[in-house]
Scaffold this active site. Structure first.
Site, PDB file in Angstrom:
ATOM      1  N   ASP A 141       0.871  -1.235  -0.093  1.00  0.00           N
ATOM      2  CA  ASP A 141      -0.129   0.164  -0.084  1.00  0.00           C
ATOM      3  C   ASP A 141       0.794   1.153   0.048  1.00  0.00           C
ATOM      4  OD1 ASP A 141      -2.676   1.478   2.238  1.00  0.00           O
ATOM      5  OD2 ASP A 141      -2.301   1.529  -0.015  1.00  0.00           O
ATOM      6  N   LYS A 144       2.899   3.571  -5.486  1.00  0.00           N
ATOM      7  CA  LYS A 144       2.432   2.541  -6.539  1.00  0.00           C
ATOM      8  C   LYS A 144       3.680   2.124  -7.504  1.00  0.00           C
ATOM      9  CE  LYS A 144      -0.678   3.538  -4.053  1.00  0.00           C
ATOM     10  NZ  LYS A 144      -0.837   2.534  -2.761  1.00  0.00           N
ATOM     11  N   ASP A 169      -3.103  -2.841  -2.479  1.00  0.00           N
ATOM     12  CA  ASP A 169      -4.287  -2.243  -2.609  1.00  0.00           C
ATOM     13  C   ASP A 169      -3.973  -1.198  -3.886  1.00  0.00           C
ATOM     14  OD1 ASP A 169      -5.132   0.925  -0.682  1.00  0.00           O
ATOM     15  OD2 ASP A 169      -6.451  -0.400  -1.757  1.00  0.00           O
ATOM     16  N   ASN A 170      -5.143  -0.445  -4.192  1.00  0.00           N
ATOM     17  CA  ASN A 170      -4.748   0.522  -5.351  1.00  0.00           C
ATOM     18  C   ASN A 170      -4.808  -0.175  -6.951  1.00  0.00           C
ATOM     19  OD1 ASN A 170      -3.527   2.123  -2.630  1.00  0.00           O
ATOM     20  ND2 ASN A 170      -5.531   2.587  -3.327  1.00  0.00           N
ATOM     21  N   GLU A 199     -11.274   4.331  -1.412  1.00  0.00           N
ATOM     22  CA  GLU A 199     -11.776   4.609   0.052  1.00  0.00           C
ATOM     23  C   GLU A 199     -12.940   5.901  -0.186  1.00  0.00           C
ATOM     24  OE1 GLU A 199      -8.522   3.826  -0.860  1.00  0.00           O
ATOM     25  OE2 GLU A 199      -7.163   5.137  -0.303  1.00  0.00           O
TER      26      GLU A 199
HETATM   27  O1  LIG Z   1      -0.291   7.043  -2.435  1.00  0.00           O
HETATM   28  C1  LIG Z   1      -0.801   6.133  -1.977  1.00  0.00           C
HETATM   29  N1  LIG Z   1      -0.076   5.314  -1.017  1.00  0.00           N
HETATM   30  C2  LIG Z   1       1.076   5.761  -0.674  1.00  0.00           C
HETATM   31  C3  LIG Z   1       1.371   7.036   0.154  1.00  0.00           C
HETATM   32  O2  LIG Z   1       2.521   6.762   0.941  1.00  0.00           O
HETATM   33  C4  LIG Z   1      -2.151   5.986  -2.109  1.00  0.00           C
HETATM   34  C5  LIG Z   1      -2.959   7.031  -2.860  1.00  0.00           C
HETATM   35  C6  LIG Z   1      -4.164   7.049  -3.048  1.00  0.00           C
HETATM   36  C7  LIG Z   1      -4.867   8.051  -4.070  1.00  0.00           C
HETATM   37  C8  LIG Z   1      -4.543   9.376  -3.726  1.00  0.00           C
HETATM   38  C9  LIG Z   1      -5.247  10.453  -4.655  1.00  0.00           C
HETATM   39  C10 LIG Z   1      -6.279  10.092  -5.380  1.00  0.00           C
HETATM   40  F1  LIG Z   1      -6.789  11.088  -6.478  1.00  0.00           F
HETATM   41  C11 LIG Z   1      -6.826   8.753  -5.604  1.00  0.00           C
HETATM   42  C12 LIG Z   1      -6.108   7.861  -4.895  1.00  0.00           C
HETATM   43  C13 LIG Z   1      -4.919   5.946  -2.550  1.00  0.00           C
HETATM   44  C14 LIG Z   1      -4.540   5.208  -1.668  1.00  0.00           C
HETATM   45  O3  LIG Z   1      -5.244   4.221  -1.150  1.00  0.00           O
HETATM   46  C15 LIG Z   1      -3.085   5.164  -1.577  1.00  0.00           C
HETATM   47  O4  LIG Z   1      -2.471   4.086  -0.757  1.00  0.00           O
HETATM   48 MG   LIG Z   2      -3.756   2.603  -0.320  1.00  0.00          MG
END
Ligand SMILES: O=C(NCCO)c1cc(-c2ccc(F)cc2)cc(O)c1O
Ligand SMILES: [Mg+2]
Length: 214
Positions: A141, A144, A169-170, A199
Site C-alpha cells: 500500500d 505504486k 491495494d489501489n 476509499e
Molecule cells: O499514494 C498512496 N499511498 C502511498 C502513500 O505513501 C495512495 C494514494 C491514493 C490516492 C490518492 C489520490 C487520489 F486522487 C486517488 C487515490 C489512494 C491510496 O489508497 C493510496 O495508498
Molecule cells: Mg492505498
C-alpha cells in the site's frame, strides 16, 4: 502553525476513540475521512476484504509496505493471534510519527514494529534485523511504482514461501499496471481481483490477492 491532515486525523482518534479499543480507532478514522476530510487509508469497504484475507490466513508474520497513519496497521494487528508480528515500513517521517500514536492509542504496540525508511533498503535486511524467515502475508500500500520492484526484491531475498499471500491495494486507482501485468502473467502466482471502490468514494478500485507458488 498550521496542522497537517495526519495530525487532524490523530486528533479525531484521540477525541472519538477509546484507548485500547482498535475497533473504535478504525471507526473514528473512517468517520473522520467520510464526513470531515478524505485521506488515503484503505478504508472500510476494502478494509472488510482485508479483514477476511487476514482472518483466513491467520498469519504469524505480516509485512505492510506503506503505513501512512496506521489505519490498516490497526485493522490487521487487531486480528492477529498472540505472538504474531506485523512489521510496517513507512518512508515519510511525519506519517510515521502520527502512525506510532494511532497504533499506541489502539493499544497494539506489542504486535507492531514500525520501521522508518525506504522499503528497497529494508527488505534485504529483514532476516538479519528482525529474525524473519518468510512472511505469511504482505500488504502492499506504498508508492505504486514500488509494488513491482519490491515484489521482485522479496522473491530474491527469499522472504516468500509456497503459500505466502500478497495483497495489493489501489491496483485500479491510482493503479499499478506494471505490477498487475507481472503478477497476473507469472506462473509463480495465482491471482484474484477483489473489485471494490477507492476509499470513501464511488470510484472503482480493488485489491489484488496473489498466492506465491514457490
Ligand atoms: O499514494 C498512496 N499511498 C502511498 C502513500 O505513501 C495512495 C494514494 C491514493 C490516492 C490518492 C489520490 C487520489 F486522487 C486517488 C487515490 C489512494 C491510496 O489508497 C493510496 O495508498
Ligand atoms: Mg492505498
Amino acid at each position: 502553525t498550521q496542522s497537517t491532515r495526519p495530525q487532524r486525523l490523530l486528533n479525531a482518534v484521540q477525541k472519538n476513540a477509546t484507548r485500547g479499543d482498535p475497533r473504535s480507532v478504525v471507526k473514528a478514522i473512517d468517520d473522520f475521512c467520510r464526513h470531515k476530510e478524505w485521506a488515503m487509508n484503505v478504508g472500510d469497504e476494502k478494509g472488510c476484504i482485508l479483514d477476511s484475507v487476514v482472518s483466513e490466513i491467520n498469519p504469524a508474520a505480516v509485512l505492510e509496505l506503506g503505513t501512512y497513519c496506521g489505519y490498516s496497521t490497526v485493522r490487521i494487528a487487531r486480528l492477529l493471534p498472540p505472538h504474531a508480528k506485523l512489521i510496517t515500513l513507512e518512508f515519510n517521517p511525519d506519517f510515521a510519527a502520527i502512525a506510532r500514536q494511532v497504533i499506541a492509542w489502539a493499544g497494539l504496540e506489542e504486535k507492531v514494529q514500525l520501521v522508518e525508511g525506504a522499503s528497497g533498503d529494508w527488505i534485504p535486511k529483514m532476516k538479519e534485523q528482525f529474525g524473519i524467515t518468510t512472511f505469511d502475508l504482505v500488504f502492499l500500500d506504498h508508492w505504486k511504482d514500488r509494488y513491482l520492484p519490491d515484489t521482485k526484491l522479496m522473491e530474491e531475498c527469499g522472504l516468500l514461501r509456497k503459500g505466502s499471500v500478497l495483497l495489493a491495494d489501489n491496483v485500479i486507482c491510482p493503479g499499478t499496471p506494471d505490477y498487475l501485468e507481472y503478477i497476473r502473467s507469472s506462473p509463480r502466482y495465482e491471482s484474484r481481483y477483489f473489485k471494490s471502490h477507492l476509499e470513501y468514494t464511488k470510484v472503482e478500485d480493488g485489491l489484488e490477492k496473489s498466492v506465491f507458488k514457490g
